[in-house]
Design a protein around this motif. Structure first.
Motif, PDB file in Angstrom:
ATOM      1  N   VAL A 270      71.389  51.811  -6.419  1.00 57.39           N
ATOM      2  CA  VAL A 270      71.700  50.584  -7.154  1.00 57.39           C
ATOM      3  C   VAL A 270      71.493  50.790  -8.645  1.00 57.39           C
ATOM      4  N   GLY A 271      72.540  50.573  -9.429  1.00 57.39           N
ATOM      5  CA  GLY A 271      72.411  50.632 -10.883  1.00 57.39           C
ATOM      6  C   GLY A 271      71.642  49.427 -11.405  1.00 57.39           C
ATOM      7  N   TYR A 272      71.087  49.578 -12.599  1.00 58.07           N
ATOM      8  CA  TYR A 272      70.262  48.508 -13.164  1.00 58.07           C
ATOM      9  C   TYR A 272      71.127  47.347 -13.646  1.00 58.07           C
ATOM     10  N   ASN A 273      70.754  46.164 -13.241  1.00 59.61           N
ATOM     11  CA  ASN A 273      71.387  44.935 -13.710  1.00 59.61           C
ATOM     12  C   ASN A 273      72.877  44.838 -13.417  1.00 59.61           C
ATOM     13  N   GLY A 274      73.174  44.805 -12.163  1.00 64.62           N
ATOM     14  CA  GLY A 274      74.538  44.461 -11.789  1.00 64.62           C
ATOM     15  C   GLY A 274      75.573  45.478 -12.160  1.00 64.62           C
ATOM     16  N   SER A 275      75.200  46.713 -12.212  1.00 65.81           N
ATOM     17  CA  SER A 275      76.236  47.706 -12.407  1.00 65.81           C
ATOM     18  C   SER A 275      76.630  48.245 -11.036  1.00 65.81           C
ATOM     19  N   SER A 276      77.102  49.456 -11.024  1.00 60.21           N
ATOM     20  CA  SER A 276      77.636  50.004  -9.776  1.00 60.21           C
ATOM     21  C   SER A 276      76.551  50.257  -8.732  1.00 60.21           C
ATOM     22  N   VAL A 277      76.975  50.336  -7.481  1.00 65.71           N
ATOM     23  CA  VAL A 277      76.129  50.860  -6.411  1.00 65.71           C
ATOM     24  C   VAL A 277      76.811  52.130  -5.903  1.00 65.71           C
ATOM     25  N   ASN A 278      76.276  53.275  -6.285  1.00 63.85           N
ATOM     26  CA  ASN A 278      76.832  54.562  -5.849  1.00 63.85           C
ATOM     27  C   ASN A 278      76.164  54.994  -4.548  1.00 63.85           C
ATOM     28  N   VAL A 279      76.524  56.169  -4.036  1.00 70.94           N
ATOM     29  CA  VAL A 279      75.829  56.644  -2.831  1.00 70.94           C
ATOM     30  C   VAL A 279      75.266  58.040  -2.990  1.00 70.94           C
ATOM     31  N   LEU A 280      74.178  58.212  -2.305  1.00 72.19           N
ATOM     32  CA  LEU A 280      73.612  59.527  -2.065  1.00 72.19           C
ATOM     33  C   LEU A 280      73.971  59.845  -0.622  1.00 72.19           C
ATOM     34  N   ARG A 281      74.765  60.887  -0.409  1.00 72.41           N
ATOM     35  CA  ARG A 281      75.207  61.220   0.952  1.00 72.41           C
ATOM     36  C   ARG A 281      74.462  62.481   1.417  1.00 72.41           C
ATOM     37  N   LEU A 282      73.639  62.303   2.438  1.00 71.93           N
ATOM     38  CA  LEU A 282      72.788  63.392   2.928  1.00 71.93           C
ATOM     39  C   LEU A 282      73.227  63.790   4.331  1.00 71.93           C
ATOM     40  N   TRP A 283      73.375  65.097   4.553  1.00 65.10           N
ATOM     41  CA  TRP A 283      73.922  65.604   5.819  1.00 65.10           C
ATOM     42  C   TRP A 283      72.814  65.986   6.787  1.00 65.10           C
ATOM     43  N   GLU A 284      72.989  65.534   8.012  1.00 68.21           N
ATOM     44  CA  GLU A 284      72.082  65.919   9.087  1.00 68.21           C
ATOM     45  C   GLU A 284      72.824  66.851  10.044  1.00 68.21           C
ATOM     46  N   SER A 285      72.167  67.890  10.501  1.00 66.25           N
ATOM     47  CA  SER A 285      72.831  68.816  11.427  1.00 66.25           C
ATOM     48  C   SER A 285      72.612  68.367  12.865  1.00 66.25           C
ATOM     49  N   ARG A 286      73.639  68.540  13.666  1.00 68.85           N
ATOM     50  CA  ARG A 286      73.577  68.206  15.089  1.00 68.85           C
ATOM     51  C   ARG A 286      74.271  69.314  15.857  1.00 68.85           C
ATOM     52  N   ALA A 287      73.988  69.360  17.135  1.00 67.24           N
ATOM     53  CA  ALA A 287      74.744  70.275  17.987  1.00 67.24           C
ATOM     54  C   ALA A 287      76.181  69.773  18.057  1.00 67.24           C
ATOM     55  N   SER A 288      77.104  70.712  18.003  1.00 64.05           N
ATOM     56  CA  SER A 288      78.508  70.323  18.096  1.00 64.05           C
ATOM     57  C   SER A 288      78.816  69.804  19.497  1.00 64.05           C
TER      58      SER A 288
END
Ligand code: GPU
Length: 832
Positions: free
Chosen positions: A232-250
């Protein structure tokens, strides 16, 4: 008084700001419908979760609005690739950035809950080791605040940095299970999962036209599942994302062996697949060289690139011509370097592009930040390991290298074999290695260091020939920290004083802090400033008592060294000075000094023996001094256990003195130095990293500089440094080192602390502790004298806060935008 009043906008990217009544209703509703409990029996955890769920209603509105706007406007975005994000807690950060912390505090109060207690319910999100990971966290805060389209990519570690305990003074590591009971801030996105290949072999085939093609037959396929954390950006600016990868068995691959009776083998393969994102490597600034670490790096780079390409193709189909216009990727140190050959593989092998076209795209997409010059941190991977894990990538690296040596090095230095050897991406020798730094420089269009001196040294000492080839590639971007977390949220008293004195725009316009300079000599303001410091110190004293059982006097000088434990950061130099003071007191019972509390916070990498010895020594010496009646409380030494972001937020506002004492040339920048100065601490520091720029900003009257300069350090190494000279010529230093060999601090166990002495004498004292000791003591003496003059000290402290606006991560981000990323701001349209 010229007070500018700027109130937060009523409507923001996240919609209308709620009042306390509205928040109260939402919290109670979530207690009922999300947590399945009610106000009478809810646990503190349940209250916390219900409040998080209420906050998320606003966060998710902002997220939707931001993503829609970016999609509609087809914006160019920066993709920050980092193995580490040291986020800390998000509860109060999100509330502050959404602009309704006070309303939430009031709502909770009316529900009988103290917001500060709720904040303690949250586990730190410690997906990083130290400065590098925390910088990434500050940068994504600034990117959202400044409305730049950005996404952070990383790994969703099940276990973050270990928790630290002390048993009889020895560091014990315990697993960090930060999301054991779920994390309210993250959203799983199974629809965006990717499949990642590793191992196997490469086949050379020819198509009908007789063209050669390389086909990689992977040995293992792993699923990568993304978790999104809204930023969350300060005071009503953008909300970006942090995208974190989790590994799983295929899903499909491994279980096929089931039929052939390989059930246990399949289960084992699944466990191995899920191991990839299990745990963060706890080594700060040391290359691990382990297969799992290389797989971690590749796993997240490949997933992220595929994610970027999927998003790009949604708008552009198979037309790659706009790719480098839309996408810039910032490599946070060399840890994600494998993204470069991975993008080449995708473009050449998959998209069937020519090498030249593919390389042209790569060279416009990647930029690299160097964060260290320490040789042990410069990543090199055994060719043999690369061949096993990523055989096709190794071929691509060889080809990148071949062309580089032929088309660049040999053109510039014809026939110069030595230059080729030095610049080659492949280091020859008994065990050939891939040099990731070289690959980064060759594959990136820009390379930056993180403070002026460091960027100079990157050019002069690390990559001088690369500078000769591409002078414009190299630049400096001095680090910064977010003033939202590191002043507004962590030091509410000082934040309020600033609001009342210089207006409320400083959290986004930090240069406003300079207005405080006008009050530096105003006794009323000095009193107000020091009263706040005093209250913060009293609060920390309570916390110190709770965590360590040690009583400290809030009126003593609080001297703080908080950072990872490393020889180059020289916590042991600090310790030697403490021993000098202690010894002076024992020799002269009336020794006159300002009472001082020395506070440490530091984790040592579990395998770093000397670092752990230093922690043990500090704990043992602390125990002795704290219980020695003769000291009469002139010295207290406290090692705070489990140093982390949330503890930093309590220690920094209470610091009088900031210890920034690395050997000149070794600390790339430092960022704790910035946080402490911002909160009114006076630095004792070497001319290293960003200390140099801090000194320029605050002026030499307001910082205690000591020690050898970078040039003097180089000259001393060259002339043949002999630490024993300092031992023999400084009786006090000799006595202190000899003391470490006795059983004075470890009764009945002489020699337990001798490793430090050995490293400084027999070990060669690589970090020049002995050479800088006398100068350090002088600087500490100066601090002692400065502190006796209460008004003089208040002035210095205030001028520190007033003068460090440069070290704002918003400024760093604007520098990156101008010098590297070339982004446009995108103001988010609000849609209900
Ligand atoms: N840094 Br490389 C880390 O914290 N970890 C690392 O693995 C590497 C660098 C730090 C530098 O030591 C510090 O001086 C700098 O301020 C910080 O990165 C951010 O640039």
């Amino acid at each position: 008084m010229n007070v500018k009043v700027a109130t937060a906008p009523e409507t923001t990217a996240v919609g209308q700001r709620p009042n306390a009544t509205e928040l109260k209703e939402r919290i109670v509703r979530h207690l009922h419908s999300t947590l399945g409990t009610d106000v009478n029996k809810a646990s503190p955890q349940a209250w916390w979760r219900a409040t998080c769920a209420s906050i998320n209603e606003y966060v998710f509105d902002g997220l939707r609005n931001t993503q829609r706007t970016h999609y509609q406007q087809n914006t160019r975005a920066v993709h920050y690739f980092s193995l580490e994000y040291l986020m800390g807690r998000l509860f109060s950060n999100n509330l502050h950035n959404l602009g309704f912390y006070e309303e939430a505090k009031q709502a909770l109060l009316e529900l009988g809950i103290n917001i500060a207690d709720l904040e303690e319910q949250e586990e730190d999100m410690a997906l990083g080791n130290g400065g590098l990971g925390r910088l990434a966290a500050c940068f994504i805060d600034s990117l959202a605040t400044l409305n730049y389209p950005a996404i952070g990519y990383g790994i969703h570690y099940e276990h973050g940095l270990f928790k630290q305990e002390f048993q009889h003074g020895i560091q014990i590591e315990r697993p960090d299970s930060w999301r054991e009971y779920g994390n309210p801030w993250e959203i799983c996105r199974p629809e965006s999962a990717q499949e990642i290949s590793v191992y196997g072999y490469v086949e050379t085939v020819y198509d009908l036209q007789g063209r050669m093609k390389k086909v990689w037959h992977p040995g293992r396929i792993i699923k990568a599942v993304p978790w999104d954390i809204p930023v969350v950006g300060y005071n009503g600016s953008s909300v970006n994302v942090l995208r974190l990868w989790e590994s799983r068995a295929s899903d499909f691959f491994n279980w096929d062996v089931f039929n052939s009776g390989g059930y246990i083998d399949a289960a084992r393969e699944n466990i191995e697949a899920e191991t990839i994102s299990k745990v963060l490597y706890p080594n700060d600034e040391t290359e691990a060289g382990k297969e799992l670490r290389l797989i971690q790096q590749y796993f997240f780079c490949s997933s992220s690139l595929k994610d970027i390409i999927r998003r790009y193709k949604r708008a552009h189909g198979d037309d790659w011509s706009q790719f480098a216009k839309q996408v810039v990727i910032q490599l946070n140190d060399t840890h994600p370097t494998v993204a470069i050959p991975e993008l080449m593989r995708i473009l050449v092998d998959r998209a069937e592009m020519t090498w030249d076209d593919a390389w042209n795209i790569c060279q416009h997409v990647f930029a690299y930040t160097n964060h260290t010059l320490l040789p042990e941190a410069l990543e090199r991977w055994p060719v043999r390991l690369f061949e096993k894990v990523l055989p096709r990538h190794l071929e691509i690296i060889y080809e990148i290298n071949r062309r580089f040596l032929v088309e660049q090095v040999d053109v510039r230095w014809p026939g110069d074999v030595e230059k080729k050897r030095k610049l080659s991406i492949i280091e020859e020798g008994h065990e050939p290695m891939v040099r990731m730094g070289h690959l980064c420089v060759v594959g990136s269009f820009r390379v930056n260091g993180v403070a002026e001196i460091h960027s100079q040294l990157v050019k002069s000492d690390l990559f001088p020939e690369m500078v000769a080839l591409w002078p414009d590639k190299f630049t400096n971007i001095t680090n910064g920290v977010t003033p939202r977390r590191w002043l507004k949220a962590c030091n509410p008293r000082l934040a309020k004083l600033l609001d009342n004195t210089i207006g409320t725009t400083w959290p986004t316009q930090l240069t406003e802090l300079a207005k405080l300079k006008a009050y530096a000599d105003d006794p009323a303001m000095q009193d107000a400033f020091m009263a706040i410091k005093q209250q913060n110190k009293a609060e920390l004293a309570t916390e110190v008592k709770r965590l360590t059982g040690v009583d400290i006097d809030p009126h003593a000088l609080f001297d703080v060294q908080i950072k990872r434990l490393h020889e180059y950061k020289r916590q042991h130099l600090n310790l030697l000075h403490i021993l000098a003071l202690y010894r002076r007191i024992l020799q002269n019972p009336d020794y006159d000094m300002v009472p001082r509390v020395f506070l440490f916070g530091a984790k040592a990498a579990p395998g770093y023996k000397l670092a752990k010895e230093i922690i043990y020594a500090i704990n043992k010496i602390a125990d002795k001094i704290n219980h020695d009646k003769r000291v009469k409380n002139r010295i207290k030494v406290v090692f705070m256990p489990n140093y982390r972001v949330s503890l930093a937020e309590k220690m920094i506002p209470a610091a009088d003195v900031s210890e920034q004492i690395s050997t000149a040339g070794k600390e790339a920048s430092g960022t704790g130095n910035m946080k402490l100065a911002l909160n009114g601490a006076v630095t004792v520091g070497t001319l290293d990293g960003a200390n140099i720029e801090i000194a320029e900003e605050v002026g030499l009257d307001n910082i205690a500089i000591f020690g050898l300069t970078v040039d003097e350090v180089k000259a001393l190494y060259q002339s043949g440094y002999n630490s024993r000279d300092y031992y023999l010529n400084n009786p006090e230093l000799k006595a202190i080192l000899d003391w470490l060999e006795t059983d004075y601090f470890t009764p009945g166990k002489p020699g337990e602390l001798a490793a430090i002495k050995r490293s400084l004498l027999e070990g060669g004292d690589h970090y020049l502790v002995m050479a800088d000791f006398a100068s350090y003591c002088d600087a500490q003496q100066k601090i002692d004298e400065w502190y006796r003059d209460r008004n003089g000290w208040a002035r210095k402290a205030m001028l520190n806060t007033a003068s460090v606006a440069k070290f704002n991560s918003d400024r760093s981000i604007e520098d990156y935008v101008e010098k590297v990323w070339q982004l446009k701001r995108c103001v988010v349209a609000v849609k209900p």
